[in-house]
Design a protein around this motif. Structure first.
Motif, PDB file in Angstrom:
ATOM      1  N   LEU A 143      37.864  35.606  40.611  1.00  0.00           N
ATOM      2  CA  LEU A 143      39.056  36.430  40.394  1.00  0.00           C
ATOM      3  C   LEU A 143      40.329  35.612  40.564  1.00  0.00           C
ATOM      4  O   LEU A 143      41.297  35.782  39.817  1.00  0.00           O
ATOM      5  CB  LEU A 143      39.061  37.616  41.367  1.00  0.00           C
ATOM      6  N   ILE A 152      44.646  41.618  43.664  1.00  0.00           N
ATOM      7  CA  ILE A 152      43.246  41.770  44.049  1.00  0.00           C
ATOM      8  C   ILE A 152      43.229  42.625  45.306  1.00  0.00           C
ATOM      9  O   ILE A 152      43.899  42.290  46.288  1.00  0.00           O
ATOM     10  CB  ILE A 152      42.575  40.416  44.320  1.00  0.00           C
ATOM     11  N   THR A 171      35.927  46.273  39.958  1.00  0.00           N
ATOM     12  CA  THR A 171      35.102  45.162  39.490  1.00  0.00           C
ATOM     13  C   THR A 171      33.697  45.283  40.072  1.00  0.00           C
ATOM     14  O   THR A 171      33.435  46.108  40.942  1.00  0.00           O
ATOM     15  CB  THR A 171      35.703  43.816  39.927  1.00  0.00           C
TER      16      THR A 171
END
Length: 494
Positions: A143, A152, A171
């Protein structure tokens, strides 16, 4: 060099490897007699059955990221053997590629010695996973490598969200357990000399590239450690790129460039995630290279390109509750460091009073950001922050200090479709009675939305021919360019 692996271990590794490669079923299947030709009815059944496995393979991306317990058990077995076989302190001294090669050799030997049957692709995936754990930030590495991710958000070991193109999505990334996640959090914050544990469960930090990190650990976070990373793009954004993204019109971008060039005291206002820090970085590009700039931040994330920059960062209290250095301490100390511009990453409290004092005492061109939803609310928040500091000043006096210090407020906003726009370029003009008067040079009008739900809008000028900082622009020889930008904006805008 690093482990207890000798030539004997390497030699012993080869026979199991060849044996493991001989195990799969395909060779045995090749030796079996060929089956009889199927009947037409059987062929039809086979053809009809072919699409079913293909449909099952199209699993959601979220599910594909999940790994089995068997995978984690195998990884733990290999990882524990790796730790016993290699000197991690020596490994940290190598370049990343050399360290990966060393880990690859050891992992291959361990797989062979322990007689673990794995495909080439599974072995490569396991190796990448282990290298990320040893050398980086574990499951976060893929990521962090993506430049299209803005945020994130890790909500415990099993839930990871990202923000791309202004939209939040889940995710398939997850951690082995909360202990692994906590170890990665510790690794991140220890790089900037901070710590996070039960006694100090909240921590702000940053990654080497300047990305902002916040960690809140149990017992405050009930479902495991919560890690939030605000990523910065590898390529620094410019005002021209903001024009390409339609965040501002070309004429508005030129006026912002002039504002940065002629040393207007500027406050960038906006909500969370509206792009305040990005815009501040863009404006600082137009500061002259011979100016001495001092930045004050909670976690250093500004990326100034000038050669003469002093970066200061606040410090939290230690275990005994002592040694804290606040933003106000840094801003006050700036005045003793012969600054030409003071830039405060984010103004949250009483330090706003010291920043305003600095703006009004010869440090023209100072900048800062404030959380607020409009230029008018930004002024009210400044008053409230000064009151938070315990200053017993009349309201009119506070407003006079603000008027004498702040020249321009630039308002950034994140719209409901995820896009970011500069919605106001507003001047602080003066006072009428006890009210601060302002005038909007540029505003962003929302017209509607298209079929995809994207907002359609237009930047327009308010027809002000001579802004309040006209004399300042003339002093720096920018009045002609300012007049052209304002005339062009009145003719059409974006």
């Amino acid at each position: 060099m690093f482990g207890r692996r000798g030539s004997g271990a390497a030699a012993a590794a080869k026979p199991p490897t060849s044996a493991a490669s001989a195990r799969p079923a395909p060779p045995a299947a090749a030796a079996a007699p060929p089956p009889p030709p199927p009947s037409p009815a059987a062929s039809a059944q086979v053809v009809a059955a072919v699409p079913k496995p293909q449909v099952q393979e199209k699993a959601p991306a979220k599910a594909q990221g999940r790994r089995s317990e068997e995978y984690y058990a195998t990884k733990a077995q290999i990882f524990n053997a790796l730790v016993e076989s290699i000197d991690l302190s020596q490994l940290s001294k190598l370049e990343r590629d050399d360290a990966r090669d060393e880990i690859r050799d050891v992992v291959n030997d361990i797989i062979a010695l322990k007689n673990i049957a794995m495909s080439i692709s599974a072995q490569e995936e396991l190796l990448e996973d282990i290298c990320n754990d040893v050398l980086g930030y574990g499951p976060l590495e893929p990521l962090l490598a993506r430049d299209d991710i803005a945020d994130i958000m890790v909500n415990g070991a099993d839930t990871v969200y990202i923000e791309t193109s202004g939209k939040v999505e889940e995710t398939g990334v997850h951690f082995r357990d909360n202990k692994q996640l906590m170890n990665i959090c510790q690794r991140i914050v220890s790089q900037v000399g901070r710590r996070v544990d039960e006694s100090s469960p909240i921590c702000d930090a940053r990654l080497p590239d300047g990305s902002r990190v916040n960690v809140i650990a149990p017992p405050l976070s009930l479902d495991g450690p919560a890690l939030t990373i605000r990523k910065f793009k590898k390529d620094k954004l410019t005002l021209q790129q903001l024009v390409n993204f339609k965040s501002i019109s070309p004429e508005g971008a030129e006026i912002l460039e002039i504002i940065g060039r002629v040393r207007c005291n500027t406050v960038i206002s906006g909500g969370t995630g509206s792009g305040k820090t990005t815009l501040l970085n863009c404006l600082t590009r137009y500061i002259d290279t011979d100016e001495r700039i001092i930045t004050c931040e909670d976690s250093a994330e500004l990326q100034l390109q000038q050669p003469h920059v002093v970066r200061l960062e606040t410090r939290p209290p230690n275990l005994e509750g002592e040694g804290e250095i606040t933003m106000r301490d840094l801003v006050k100390n700036c005045l003793r460091m012969r600054p030409e511009r003071i830039i405060v990453g984010e103004v949250r409290g009483p330090e706003v009073f010291d920043l305003l004092q600095a703006m009004n005492t010869g440090h023209d061109g100072s900048m800062g950001t404030i959380h607020s939803n409009s230029p008018r609310e930004c002024l009210k928040r400044m008053e409230a922050m000064i009151a938070m500091g315990g200053f017993s000043l009349p309201a009119r006096t506070v407003r006079e200090i603000i008027v004498g210090s702040v020249d321009v407020i630039v308002q950034a906003a994140r719209l409901r479709d995820g896009s970011r726009r500069i919605t106001h370029i507003t001047e602080v003009v003066g006072m009428e009675g006890d009210v601060i008067t302002t005038q909007d040079l540029f505003v962003y009008d929302i017209i509607g939305e298209d079929a995809q739900g994207k907002i359609i809008g237009k930047h327009r000028a308010n027809g002000i021919g001579r802004p309040a900082f006209w004399d300042r622009a003339r002093y720096y020889g920018e009045e002609e360019r300012l007049a052209k930008a304002l005339d062009a904006a009145e003719l059409g805008g974006a």
